[in-house]
Enzyme design. Sequence first.
Site, short mmCIF file in Angstrom:
data_model
loop_
_atom_site.label_atom_id
_atom_site.label_comp_id
_atom_site.label_asym_id
_atom_site.label_seq_id
_atom_site.Cartn_x
_atom_site.Cartn_y
_atom_site.Cartn_z
N GLU A 129 92.06 55.70 109.11
CA GLU A 129 92.37 55.77 107.68
C GLU A 129 93.82 55.42 107.35
OE1 GLU A 129 90.42 56.25 105.10
OE2 GLU A 129 88.59 56.57 106.25
N SER A 430 59.37 71.48 65.43
CA SER A 430 59.76 71.97 64.11
C SER A 430 60.92 72.94 64.11
CB SER A 430 58.57 72.63 63.42
OG SER A 430 57.60 71.65 63.16
#
Length: 885
Positions: A129, A430
């Site tokens: 890395e 509703s």
Amino acid sequence: MKLRKKSAANGTEKKHRKTVKTDKPNKKTKSSFIKKFALTLIACILVFVLAVGCALVGLVGGAVYAYIETAQPITDEQLIAKASSRTTLIYDSKGNIIQKLTGKDNMDCEPVTDKEVPQYLKDAIISIEDERFYQHPGVDIQGVINAGIGFVKSIITGSSEGTRGGSTITQQVVKNITGNTTRSIKRKVQEAYAAVLLEKKLEKWQILELYMNLGYWGNSCTGVQSASKKYFGKPVSELSLAQCALLAGITNNPGKYNPFTEKGRENAKNRQEIILRKMLELGKISEEEYEQAINEDLQFAPKSSSQQVGSVQSYFVDQVIVDVRNALMEEMNISATMANYMIYGGGLEIYTTMDPKIQADMDSVFMDDTYFPLVNETAKRQMEHPQAAMAIIDVHNGHVKALYGGYGKKEASNTLNRASSSLMKRQPGSTAKPIAVYGPAIDLKLATAATVVDDKAVYMLGDRNPERAYPTNYNNRYDGLTTIRNAIKNSVNVVAAVVWRDMLGADNSIEYLKKVGINREKEKYISLALGGWEQGINPLQLAAAYVPFANQGLYYEPTTFTIVKDSNGKVLLDRTNKKATIVYSEETAFIITELLQEVTKGKNSPYPYPGTAATNVNEKVIGMPVAAKTGTTQSNIDKWLVGYTPYYAAAVWYGYDNSGGEPIPVKTEEMYQAHKIWAAVMKKVHEDLPKKDFNPMPEDIVTKEICIYSGKIATDLCRHDQRGNATIKEYFIKGTEPRDDDICTVHIQARVCTESKDTMGRSLLAGPYCPEEKVETKVFIQRDPPYMPQKPNEKAPRDVVYELPAGEYCTVHGAPQTPEFTDPFDLPWSFGGNGGTSTDNGQGAGQQQELRDSSSLYEDVPGGSPAEGPRNNDGYDWPEHMPLE
Ligand SMILES: [Zn+2]
Ligand SMILES: [Zn+2]
């Protein structure tokens, strides 16, 4: 110097041009000219490039400076979670501990300390890395240059092999702490700057430790320790060189190097060999070690299903963790991984709003099989169990008191939480009407509880389908003139759609929904009014949206916790003084509460049917005043009950997961399960609470006695409507009430002959030859304009039977009195006994046919068929349909 050269060159050029113009240049002059010209050109280009370069450097420098100025260094607070493993405690609202969280028991992230990690693993990570990790100050200039060259090379050769981002381990740590992964130069610059600052704050080993704990290693593993245990079945301290090198390679792309797949294992092995070679090159390992590691036969642990070591978290705890994580990420500017470390291992104290008694009441109902009847054959075929979910909120502060996310005992942590998960998205049906239509319309004074809409066939699909009546009502009928109060009680779609489209408007509706935490900006459709939303909702969101009605119009964003402290007792998050926002006026909240109470009330004159929730949810059952709204979605896929008392707002969803195959409609036998679950829980919740009323009537409310078919001031005629007394006392926001002289014009009195009736059983107007004893005075309604069908075969509103038979006179007594009468509306289904004369039997057959056809329009009106002959409308009994909505 250069400038002078340039002007000199220009001079030469000019001179030369003249020469060119007059004389033919000889060869020598020409070649020297070209040389000079080329030189000049190069000089020009150089100057230009330099100038642009300088400008660019200035620009870039300026930008970099600006970026750095606004860069956020990593703070001590953000680092609070680094590699600790202290137990986090979660408390209920009474101060009892309801859950202990320790990282390794509750999630796949187990912090590891620098000392536990073998040198091989550190070397492997650094080699692949960030090989100059111990030399650079946080940013690796050589790495950046190499990366730049690699990038150019990759463009030329078209291969990305061997290119690296040039990002150091420190930079990656910054990214893992902040969680900021935006792809931009600005972010990169700020990240680099923060990395340099972080290097000043921490030792190299601390940075590497963070890297090993914060990185993602795939298969839900955060950090090397959990990855080591998952992939090799042992802690990092026991890993071989070969295993260390393999592990170090995974985090670069956990999907590509996933050891649990054939291909991933192959990729991971290739990368391991690259890493080992690099380690050898850098002198981290000997030739011998390298050879041995390359040839080592890697043994992986079998893939285990999610390791659930700790106790099963409740739905509430699951939600608290989600909420605290999001709040930490937002307020502390940290990544989800960092937030998880804090929650699972940071020794936090999380104070929740959960009320143990209310939660226990809810638990007991959701564990009770009787509320989840196995009556649905479709569901059985698809191997699905009925499901439900519920949320209860304290209406005075938005505190979530209890949650339950599914049927029965919870078997694992972080399972689908149907009560509050963002993954739970169901159409509200509703239950949307009060929050998307009526609340906003009344609040903006665009309608009142007494506003009357003609509930008749409407065609709102427009060009898309002009022939189809839309929306229709759940009970497949139209009731005619209907107040908003009545429309809410009986959940009438047509009224909601008309109010939304013609009075309120989409923008207002969307604005009000936004105020209660529901963003529907992209849904400017009529279905927004009816709850056929594209983007669904969960019970917690729905209950929260109803809180303002119960709480004088004030909305609180619902919260599951009040305070979160770190392990030193410092407050990290505080929700105790949350500000409410005003959604509706106090008056609107009062009126809507009045209207929603109607939904829980039974059949009461002049309304011939009970409210849609009344059977299961009412004041008698709950032991407290209650306001509620029911909801059903297309084909009965979802059933909802949302409502509130003076104490709590709650919402229940009932239905099926529909995880495979066709969505499963709820059957008639289970149609009221949402109502029943709501009532059962709320009854228990309110058992020991002192009886309380809803908020008292605000000062700016006035009452008027109105007629429910006109919405205007009632007259004596309104009291003698054929259906009974049609007057009620209605509440208005001051200024929206009808003026005292604005009296009902719907009701009208007329003299009719009891001997002569039309197919609807209506007595016809009395003519001059009708005997006085057969004549009576009756009260009718009249529409303005009168009803007339817009399409052939349109279903007529049921109240046309009470309409004045304008122009239709007795056909029994004496000669026809209105020979010139023609049906003013040219109705294809016009009432019997008209259309010329009934004595004209020559038309009999044709007329019979027409009448029979028309009778089908009144299929749900008993006695509507002419075959049954005349009938008396007095005392007419409405069909006892139990409303299915
Ligand atoms: Zn009236
Ligand atoms: Zn008559």
